[in-house]
Motif scaffolding. Structure first.
Motif, PDB file in Angstrom:
ATOM      1  N   GLN A  47       1.007   3.920  -3.065  1.00  0.00           N
ATOM      2  CA  GLN A  47       0.626   5.313  -2.829  1.00  0.00           C
ATOM      3  C   GLN A  47       1.731   6.262  -3.260  1.00  0.00           C
ATOM      4  O   GLN A  47       1.476   7.337  -3.808  1.00  0.00           O
ATOM      5  CB  GLN A  47       0.264   5.527  -1.358  1.00  0.00           C
ATOM      6  N   GLU A  57       0.818  -1.205   0.000  1.00  0.00           N
ATOM      7  CA  GLU A  57       0.000   0.000   0.000  1.00  0.00           C
ATOM      8  C   GLU A  57       0.852   1.256   0.000  1.00  0.00           C
ATOM      9  O   GLU A  57       0.611   2.188  -0.756  1.00  0.00           O
ATOM     10  CB  GLU A  57      -0.938  -0.005   1.208  1.00  0.00           C
ATOM     11  N   SER A  63       1.715   6.402  -7.017  1.00  0.00           N
ATOM     12  CA  SER A  63       0.556   7.184  -7.448  1.00  0.00           C
ATOM     13  C   SER A  63       0.820   8.677  -7.294  1.00  0.00           C
ATOM     14  O   SER A  63       0.557   9.460  -8.205  1.00  0.00           O
ATOM     15  CB  SER A  63      -0.674   6.759  -6.630  1.00  0.00           C
ATOM     16  N   ARG A  64       1.385   9.065  -6.117  1.00  0.00           N
ATOM     17  CA  ARG A  64       1.690  10.488  -5.890  1.00  0.00           C
ATOM     18  C   ARG A  64       2.702  11.004  -6.900  1.00  0.00           C
ATOM     19  O   ARG A  64       2.597  12.127  -7.382  1.00  0.00           O
ATOM     20  CB  ARG A  64       2.218  10.692  -4.465  1.00  0.00           C
TER      21      ARG A  64
END
Lengths: 317, 317
Positions: free
Chosen positions: B168, B164, B171-172
């Motif tokens: 993340q 996770e 993705s950022r």
């Protein structure tokens, strides 16, 4: 209704493509009275400069008569029907009030549906010719011959007592003009064997713009041809024509071996931006499959792709 | 092994085709430390003139670093794997002794077999990105963007507690560079939905050299796509991925509607005389079909025809 094979008989070639020009040209070259029915541009050119026959055995320009006027068919003794299968119905409708009852029709077309279609429209006797020739038109008046050039003829419909005499006369006419022409006792089976080769080769050669020899170098294509053939044989059996898988593969292989550099008429049509006969080749197998409730996915796939490529041509015109 | 999304992290784009150049270019444009791994000619050109990004929203030349030397990967933090699926195994073998254990790999590739292939060769964490972008390379250094450009990312293999945080951070990284990038809880299903579109569209677009919009104008092709889809869904279900027919058709239609003028990467490869990824698209469905004993005739047909066209290219080279 007895057809007379006399030297002064009136022969018409209805559809002056490569097949019509090859066989009609052979008859004209042997001094038979042949008239080519063609579109105005080709008819004019054939009348003006003759038919250039660039054949394997000879290269000659044969003086020929041509017309784009269907009314000339009113004195026909023999009609070589060599329009595309797509045009059979329309052409028969156009000539049905012109053709004399004495006229005998010989269909030199691809597919197995033409004679049924024509019989529904005209009452004349119609015989089938299974054509094996590799040829193509170059421009309006040159017929380039790449190989073979023989006919198998017969009655694919209901037998008639006059059949034998008529078929023998047609056979003599062609044989006397340098075209091997045998009378086939099982012409329906021969038509389906030729039809098999068309269904196996035409679409694939057209999709890839690829020769028969090259097609057979691709293992996945050989497999695809075998699957198309299996489906074809199931449909043929339902139509009363029994062909074994080994006979079918032998027929395919014979064509691949004798016409290595040939591309299919479908490939030629697509390359020229013309409609193909695919509806009456793999499309007809798909149609019969639906009628009999038999799945024909391989025929359906190649059929769909030829239709797609065809639709692109229309869009780009 | 925790991947750090810092501005000084070392990002490598392994495979500088249109997809690698779009997403790597977006990161480079946002001043991340990006190196493109490309063939010598492209690497030289990218270093010399930069990457011209001819995008829907902007048109800029971005200065980039490129190399054809795989040893530069030794300090990698993040590798965007964007080589063709055909090259995954060979590429992973080449980099396995170079890649540091901290490096995280994100596969932006077509197909559903890449991550399994790569996992067998390297121990690094590998995440999946489902890519939706219409783009193509023009010459060595121009990336032409035709539409979309978003990512869905996730772990398609065994879940790990660190997933996770890593996802993340990735993705950022993209979101901060102008690339919509969502974490997908069901990435395997998303991969198969994208794979479905590839299997439905790529071969047909390639065979006909035809855009998605034009393909959908041919009724027989729409039917063929539906049959390919049915076979695909049967195989997907056996692979544990359940997609309904209406979801599948909606996915196909969405692509046809949003990428009207796009031709498939398979069409682009064939037009350029390059090997396609077809073995890992319809060819993979055919392979799985054989493994499960499920017939896949429609996939087999389009697969065979792409292989045939591909073999022609090799012959003509």
């Amino acid at each position: 209704m007895i057809y007379k094979a006399q030297n002064h008989q009136k022969i018409y070639v209805l559809g002056a493509g490569a097949v019509g020009c090859y066989f009609g040209g052979m008859l004209a070259r042997a001094h038979h009275d042949v008239t080519f029915i063609a579109r105005p541009e080709r008819a004019r050119a054939l009348n003006d400069v003759g038919l250039e026959m660039d054949c394997i055995g000879f290269h000659e320009t044969v003086q020929v008569r041509a017309s784009s006027d269907l009314s000339v068919l009113s004195d026909a003794d023999l009609v070589l029907l060599s329009v595309k299968s797509l045009d059979t119905e329309r052409t028969m409708e156009q000539v049905k009030s012109i053709l004399p009852s004495k006229a005998v029709i010989l269909s030199l077309q691809n597919g197995v549906a033409n004679i049924d279609m024509a019989t529904k429209i005209v009452a004349n006797p119609i015989y089938a010719a299974v054509v094996y020739v590799a040829a193509g038109m170059i421009g309006q008046t040159t017929m380039k011959h790449h190989g073979r050039g023989e006919l198998l003829i017969g009655n694919s419909a209901q037998a008639d007592p006059s059949d034998e005499q008529i078929l023998q006369e047609i056979s003599r006419l062609f044989e006397g003009s340098g075209v091997p022409c045998s009378i086939a006792p099982q012409i329906k089976r021969d038509m389906w064997l030729k039809f098999l080769v068309n269904c196996s080769f035409n679409a694939i050669s057209g999709i890839g713009q690829i020769s028969y020899g090259e097609m057979f170098k691709s293992p996945s294509t050989v497999q695809l041809i075998e699957e198309i053939t299996k489906e074809f044989l199931a449909i043929a059996a339902l139509e009363g024509v029994n062909i074994t898988m080994s006979d079918a593969l032998a027929a395919n292989n014979a064509i691949a071996a004798t016409m290595v550099t040939q591309v299919s008429s479908t490939a030629q049509d697509l390359a020229r931006g013309k409609m193909t006969e695919i509806d009456l080749l793999n499309g007809y197998i798909v149609e019969l499959g639906k009628r009999y409730g038999v799945a024909t996915p391989y025929n359906e796939s190649v059929y769909a792709l030829v239709k797609m490529i065809e639709s692109q041509i229309k869009l780009s015109q």
